[in-house]
Scaffold this motif. Sequence first.
Motif, short mmCIF file in Angstrom:
data_model
loop_
_atom_site.label_atom_id
_atom_site.label_comp_id
_atom_site.label_asym_id
_atom_site.label_seq_id
_atom_site.Cartn_x
_atom_site.Cartn_y
_atom_site.Cartn_z
N THR A 1 0.98 -1.36 -0.23
CA THR A 1 0.11 0.11 -0.35
C THR A 1 0.92 1.23 -0.07
OG1 THR A 1 -0.92 0.28 2.56
CG2 THR A 1 -2.22 -1.47 1.26
N CYS B 1 -1.32 -7.32 -9.17
CA CYS B 1 -2.42 -7.76 -9.23
C CYS B 1 -2.93 -8.45 -8.34
CB CYS B 1 -3.49 -8.10 -10.26
SG CYS B 1 -3.71 -6.83 -11.26
N HIS C 1 -2.36 -8.06 -4.03
CA HIS C 1 -4.21 -7.19 -4.08
C HIS C 1 -4.68 -8.71 -3.51
CE1 HIS C 1 -2.50 -3.32 -4.48
NE2 HIS C 1 -3.19 -2.75 -3.63
N ALA D 1 -7.87 -6.40 -2.67
CA ALA D 1 -8.70 -6.13 -3.59
C ALA D 1 -9.70 -7.52 -3.90
CB ALA D 1 -8.58 -5.69 -4.72
N HIS E 1 -11.98 -5.87 -9.34
CA HIS E 1 -12.18 -4.48 -9.08
C HIS E 1 -10.10 -4.42 -8.07
CE1 HIS E 1 -16.71 -4.90 -9.02
NE2 HIS E 1 -16.02 -3.67 -8.79
N PRO F 1 -7.35 -1.91 -7.75
CA PRO F 1 -6.83 -0.12 -7.53
C PRO F 1 -5.50 0.20 -8.89
CG PRO F 1 -6.36 -1.53 -5.79
CD PRO F 1 -6.50 -3.01 -6.13
#
Length: 98
Positions: free
Chosen positions: A64, A77, A80, A86, A90, A92
């Motif tokens: 983060t 991906c 997360h 996530a 979805h 970020p």
Amino acid sequence: MVIACVLDDILRRLSNKYIWWKTPEEAVSMPERVIAQVMNIGDYADVQELANQVGDDVLREVLTHSEIGQFNEKSWCYWHYRLGLADADHMPPMPLRF
């Protein structure tokens, strides 16, 4: 973020492999950078060892607060999703340069 001195050995060893352009001493002075690099390009065994040593909370913190370019799209991906930040539909956005 403070990483316990116990992790110095693993971070030094991983920095030799993943941050080859710095000495281990230089690399370990920025443990978050070593962790991010292993998260991004580490092999399975190294990623598992690191994750077991530092725990998901540290990995979440590194992810983060990552800087532009520290993660490729695939790793972004994966981490997360893996860390519960996530779901597959979805994600970020990755950090961008302005």
